[in-house]
Write a protein that holds these residues in place. Structure first.
Motif, mmCIF file in Angstrom:
data_model
loop_
_atom_site.group_PDB
_atom_site.id
_atom_site.type_symbol
_atom_site.label_atom_id
_atom_site.label_comp_id
_atom_site.label_asym_id
_atom_site.label_seq_id
_atom_site.Cartn_x
_atom_site.Cartn_y
_atom_site.Cartn_z
ATOM 1 N N SER A 203 7.953 7.458 -10.591
ATOM 2 C CA SER A 203 7.297 7.135 -9.321
ATOM 3 C C SER A 203 8.320 6.704 -8.279
ATOM 4 N N PHE A 204 8.185 7.266 -7.063
ATOM 5 C CA PHE A 204 9.130 6.989 -5.982
ATOM 6 C C PHE A 204 8.367 6.785 -4.675
ATOM 7 N N GLN A 205 8.981 6.002 -3.781
ATOM 8 C CA GLN A 205 8.442 5.825 -2.429
ATOM 9 C C GLN A 205 9.513 6.193 -1.420
ATOM 10 N N SER A 206 9.183 7.110 -0.524
ATOM 11 C CA SER A 206 10.113 7.459 0.549
ATOM 12 C C SER A 206 9.772 6.755 1.849
ATOM 13 N N GLY A 207 8.695 5.951 1.842
ATOM 14 C CA GLY A 207 8.362 5.130 2.993
ATOM 15 C C GLY A 207 9.039 3.776 2.899
ATOM 16 N N THR A 208 9.405 3.215 4.031
ATOM 17 C CA THR A 208 10.068 1.915 4.061
ATOM 18 C C THR A 208 9.126 0.824 3.555
ATOM 19 N N PRO A 209 9.621 -0.135 2.769
ATOM 20 C CA PRO A 209 8.762 -1.233 2.310
ATOM 21 C C PRO A 209 8.057 -1.929 3.471
ATOM 22 N N PRO B 29 -4.597 3.653 -4.744
ATOM 23 C CA PRO B 29 -4.388 4.815 -5.616
ATOM 24 C C PRO B 29 -2.960 4.919 -6.137
ATOM 25 N N MET B 30 -1.973 4.537 -5.348
ATOM 26 C CA MET B 30 -0.594 4.592 -5.831
ATOM 27 C C MET B 30 -0.409 3.651 -7.012
ATOM 28 N N ARG B 31 -0.946 2.453 -6.884
ATOM 29 C CA ARG B 31 -0.804 1.462 -7.950
ATOM 30 C C ARG B 31 -1.527 1.923 -9.225
ATOM 31 N N ALA B 32 -2.680 2.554 -9.064
ATOM 32 C CA ALA B 32 -3.480 2.943 -10.225
ATOM 33 C C ALA B 32 -2.975 4.227 -10.868
ATOM 34 N N ALA B 33 -2.490 5.166 -10.067
ATOM 35 C CA ALA B 33 -2.119 6.477 -10.598
ATOM 36 C C ALA B 33 -0.708 6.507 -11.157
ATOM 37 N N ALA B 34 0.175 5.640 -10.676
ATOM 38 C CA ALA B 34 1.576 5.687 -11.102
ATOM 39 C C ALA B 34 1.734 5.632 -12.626
ATOM 40 N N PRO B 35 1.010 4.764 -13.339
ATOM 41 C CA PRO B 35 1.180 4.755 -14.804
ATOM 42 C C PRO B 35 0.807 6.078 -15.462
ATOM 43 N N HIS C 82 6.600 12.014 -8.823
ATOM 44 C CA HIS C 82 5.797 12.055 -7.600
ATOM 45 C C HIS C 82 6.399 11.099 -6.583
ATOM 46 N N VAL C 83 6.239 11.437 -5.314
ATOM 47 C CA VAL C 83 6.814 10.656 -4.218
ATOM 48 C C VAL C 83 5.721 10.362 -3.209
ATOM 49 N N SER C 84 5.556 9.099 -2.873
ATOM 50 C CA SER C 84 4.620 8.708 -1.819
ATOM 51 C C SER C 84 5.404 8.382 -0.561
ATOM 52 N N SER C 85 5.051 9.022 0.537
ATOM 53 C CA SER C 85 5.751 8.780 1.805
ATOM 54 C C SER C 85 5.008 7.809 2.705
ATOM 55 N N THR C 86 3.830 7.344 2.280
ATOM 56 C CA THR C 86 3.013 6.507 3.168
ATOM 57 C C THR C 86 2.621 5.174 2.547
ATOM 58 N N THR C 87 3.182 4.815 1.389
ATOM 59 C CA THR C 87 2.925 3.502 0.800
ATOM 60 C C THR C 87 4.208 2.688 0.806
ATOM 61 N N GLY C 88 4.083 1.367 0.689
ATOM 62 C CA GLY C 88 5.266 0.528 0.804
ATOM 63 C C GLY C 88 5.264 -0.722 -0.046
ATOM 64 N N GLN D 136 5.885 -2.191 -3.948
ATOM 65 C CA GLN D 136 6.615 -1.697 -5.109
ATOM 66 C C GLN D 136 6.029 -2.115 -6.449
ATOM 67 N N ASP D 137 4.789 -2.571 -6.511
ATOM 68 C CA ASP D 137 4.282 -3.060 -7.785
ATOM 69 C C ASP D 137 3.943 -1.934 -8.761
ATOM 70 N N PHE D 138 4.147 -0.667 -8.368
ATOM 71 C CA PHE D 138 3.974 0.440 -9.303
ATOM 72 C C PHE D 138 5.095 0.504 -10.320
ATOM 73 N N PHE D 139 6.262 -0.054 -9.997
ATOM 74 C CA PHE D 139 7.459 0.202 -10.789
ATOM 75 C C PHE D 139 7.334 -0.337 -12.213
ATOM 76 N N LEU D 140 6.613 -1.424 -12.383
ATOM 77 C CA LEU D 140 6.468 -2.016 -13.713
ATOM 78 C C LEU D 140 5.901 -1.021 -14.710
ATOM 79 N N HIS D 141 4.957 -0.189 -14.256
ATOM 80 C CA HIS D 141 4.264 0.728 -15.157
ATOM 81 C C HIS D 141 4.861 2.131 -15.157
ATOM 82 N N SER D 142 5.649 2.474 -14.151
ATOM 83 C CA SER D 142 6.207 3.828 -14.072
ATOM 84 C C SER D 142 7.631 3.763 -13.537
#
Length: 734
Positions: A474-480, A441-447, A456-462, A464-470
């Motif tokens: 889009s931010f992640q507060s969880g460690t990769p 869902p993170m990958r699909a919704a980020a764009p 939006h910030v996801s604390s439970t995903t790690g 980073q392939d969302f960045f290309l589209h958003s």
């Protein structure tokens, strides 16, 4: 997708007036420009760091001239270039349509007819590129723009001439992992056959919505490209043989681009009906937006900031030209001068007991969650953390506005994730979102969030392939994930549990656990200088028990299992039955899962190394206050993943408060929150949050070990042993 010009950006390059920023890449900044006659162009301005090289300008001029040779309706034409300017630049025709990457992210894979038509036109474009003596070397979904009359291949930034044997260093990997050939992955010379391999990856992506070698860390993608067979699920029978032929490991056995174009020629339409309706609407919307672009005020770079020829442009006679920064500062002074009156009006509204004044404004904080039992260990704590943080905000008598929490749950798939994101972005009262909580869902919704500028910030995903589209929202507060996989090795070192380790990489767990396992093996061998024996288990197979038996027969002293929960539970039972009592590690995603309950005594002693903290085990003021608040509201200690979700919500609320204050009583623009988040350093319960260039939690600073925790299964539950820093101090003292 574009953003406003920045204070240091020039307003004009040659005869192109610059309107917006289209993007930033390795070579420089790409602007949207417009000529005096109204023609739009994508103007790439090359970074000055590389232009001091004596050979750079000669290469740049040569490649520009080669690009001019390409004559194809599906390749963007070069409109102008200057390799000798103080800042070299290249202008090509601007195509307002979305890229294939944006289209797939928003609407899923293309229909078969559309995908084959796209493939036929792109293959013809590559054939024309090759006929001109060029190899593109970076054919990927982001470099193909969609227009009503057909696609446009863009970005010749790393293209090279066929007869050029000097410009590419041996062993250098150039291109995008996941969409480059095995020979490029090995650092060998790229040829037209390499572009055909990338075309095969592109076609598989257009037809299935997935890259044929998965996603994840670049090293893992390169390895899979060289050694694994492509995943062609979702590629229909009518296209499978053609795509598989393009993806042959041996470049000599691949068809040429011209041959691919010939095989797909009958699918290329005569008219403009090749795009599905949803994508055609995206193209129409982008086209309309480009026609409605307003003019901009003249701006230039100060000599002290940018220097060079640009500083002489657009200024009035007899004086230094004003910069955008100066104009903004002047406007800020006017706002400050009016601030007293504005504050008085706002105060009067708040103090007026409702007899004529307006009520306190109300906003919505969204939680993008996922339904179902498998997601419950992260969904439930995230939802409860948001409600607690918002309740604390609303309990402040001096608050400037009220907040309410609105939870929407997807079904764990791309379609429903986009639907949830679409509902949140359509509601103008929603000011920020926590989530999505799961990877897909993170990958699909980020764009969708990125298109609307909703932070939006996801604390439970790690991943980073969302960045290309958003890249802005889009931010992640969880460690990769990959970092946590390798930090198992550090835990082993600090706890003095080294020795020969057996590592099972169960591919049923997806690319995330594959990346983690690969990195752990590398760290164990190269950093700890110890022996690691990896075993890979294929998806949908029963090979895991045999892999474990083989490792036990090899005399391993430690064990790690990277795979789905059911496989990890089975591994725990098998090791317990064999009497193995050495150190055992699981993938960090299983912290907080039912693993202790499902394994019983067999799970005792297993470790999870993760950035998720048990706040109730800490004694700091922040942790104690959070634990008490959670217990008062929910009647028990904070759950796994609760603290990070709470931190993320508090961080979003704090920065939104600043954007609201800066808006001077008006509703703040959505984009302002994302701009703030990218620059902050927020102190949470157990760690400080800052974001890297891909808007991921920055684990490269000095504090990451303080915020990485080791949990051990004891007495049927996860118990926190301490952070890696705690263990390091204990090791040094011992």
């Amino acid at each position: 997708m574009s953003e406003p010009l920045r204070p240091s950006d020039p307003s004009r390059i040659a005869h192109f007036r610059l309107l917006r920023r289209l993007g930033t890449g390795g070579m420089g900044v790409v602007y949207l420009g417009r000529t005096d006659s109204g023609r739009l162009a994508a103007v790439k301005v090359i970074r000055t760091e590389g232009t001091a090289d004596d050979g750079f300008r000669a290469r740049f001029a040569r490649e520009t001239e080669l690009a001019r040779r390409v004559e194809s309706p599906w390749v963007v034409p070069v409109l102008g270039a200057d390799a000798e300017a103080a800042t070299p630049w290249l202008a090509t025709a601007f195509v307002p349509g979305p890229s294939l990457a944006e289209s797939v992210a928003a609407h899923g894979p293309l229909p078969v007819r559309s995908a084959r038509a796209l493939g036929g036109m792109l293959a013809a474009a590559l054939a024309d590129v090759h006929d001109a003596g060029l190899v593109h070397r970076d054919v990927k979904p982001a470099n193909v723009l969609l227009a009503v009359d057909g696609p446009r291949l863009i970005d010749f930034g790393i293209a090279r001439a066929l007869d050029d044997t000097v410009l590419t260093a041996s062993g250098l990997v150039v291109g995008t992992p996941g969409f480059l050939s095995p020979e490029q992955a090995r650092g060998e010379e790229a040829t037209p056959a390499s572009d055909v391999f990338a075309l095969g990856c592109f076609l598989a992506y257009a037809l299935s919505g997935r890259p044929p070698f998965g996603t994840g860390e670049p090293d893992a993608l390169l390895y899979r490209t060289v050694h694994d067979e492509p995943d062609l699920d979702g590629v229909g029978d009518e296209s499978r043989d053609l795509v598989a032929g393009c993806l042959a490991k041996d470049p000599d056995t691949r068809p040429t681009a011209r041959e691919v174009a010939g095989r797909l020629a009958e699918d290329v339409p005569d008219g403009a009906s090749w795009l599905p309706d949803a994508v055609a609407r995206m193209v129409a919307t982008r086209s309309a937006e480009s026609l409605a672009l307003p003019g901009i005020e003249p701006t230039v770079v100060d000599e002290a900031e940018g220097g060079g020829e640009a500083a002489a442009q657009d200024g009035p006679e007899g004086g230094a030209p004003p910069t955008r920064r100066r104009l903004l500062l002047a406007g800020g002074a006017l706002l400050l001068a009016a601030g007293g009156a504005t504050a008085a009006v706002l105060a009067a509204r708040d103090d007026d007991g409702g007899g004529g004044g307006s009520e306190r404004p109300s906003y919505v904080f969204g939680v993008h969650s996922t339904g179902g039992a498998s997601a419950a260990p992260v969904s439930g704590p995230s939802e409860r953390a948001a409600r607690l943080a918002v309740a604390e905000h609303n309990a402040d008598p001096g608050r400037a506005y009220d907040l309410e929490v609105r939870v929407r749950r997807d079904r764990g798939n791309a379609t429903s994730a986009r639907e949830v994101a679409g509902a949140f972005t359509a509601d103008r009262n929603v000011v920020a979102v926590l989530g999505p909580v799961a990877e897909l869902p993170m990958r699909a919704a980020a764009p969708v969030y990125g298109e609307a500028g909703l932070a939006h910030v996801s604390s439970t995903t790690g991943q980073q392939d969302f960045f290309l589209h958003s890249p802005h929202s889009s931010f992640q507060s969880g460690t990769p994930h990959s970092a946590l996989g390798s930090w198992i090795a550090l835990h082993a070192l600090l706890s003095k549990q080294l020795g020969r380790i057996g590592v099972v990489i169960d591919r049923a767990g997806g690319t995330t656990v594959q990346d983690q396992g690969t990195l752990l093996v590398t760290q164990w061998r190269e950093v700890l200088d110890a022996e690691a024996l990896p075993k890979v288990v294929a998806e949908e197979s029963d090979d895991a028990p045999e892999a474990i038996r083989s490792l036990l027969a090899s005399g391993v002293a430690a064990f790690a299992y990277f795979g789905p929960l059911d496989g990890t539970v089975g591994a725990a039972r098998q090791l317990a039955s064999a009497g193995f009592d050495g150190p055992r590690w699981m993938a960090h995603q299983h912290y907080g899962s039912p693993f202790p309950r499902e394994t019983g005594p067999a799970g005792e002693g297993w470790y999870a190394v993760t950035s998720a903290v048990d706040a109730s085990a800490l004694t700091s003021k922040r942790a104690t206050a959070f634990t008490r608040a959670w217990q008062r509201r929910y009647g028990g200690p904070p759950e796994p993943h609760a603290a990070e979700a709470y931190d993320s919500v508090r961080m979003l609320l704090a920065e939104f408060a600043r954007t609201a204050a800066a808006a001077g009583g008006r509703r703040p623009g959505r984009a302002a929150l994302g701009e703030r988040l990218a620059k902050i350093a927020y102190q949470g319960i157990a760690r400080k949050y800052t974001f890297g260039i891909y808007h991921q939690y920055d684990s490269n600073g000095s504090g990451w070990a303080d915020g990485t925790f080791v949990h051990e299964v004891r007495d049927g539950r996860f118990r926190q042993l301490g952070s890696l820093s705690d263990l390091e101090r204990a090791s040094a003292a011992g």
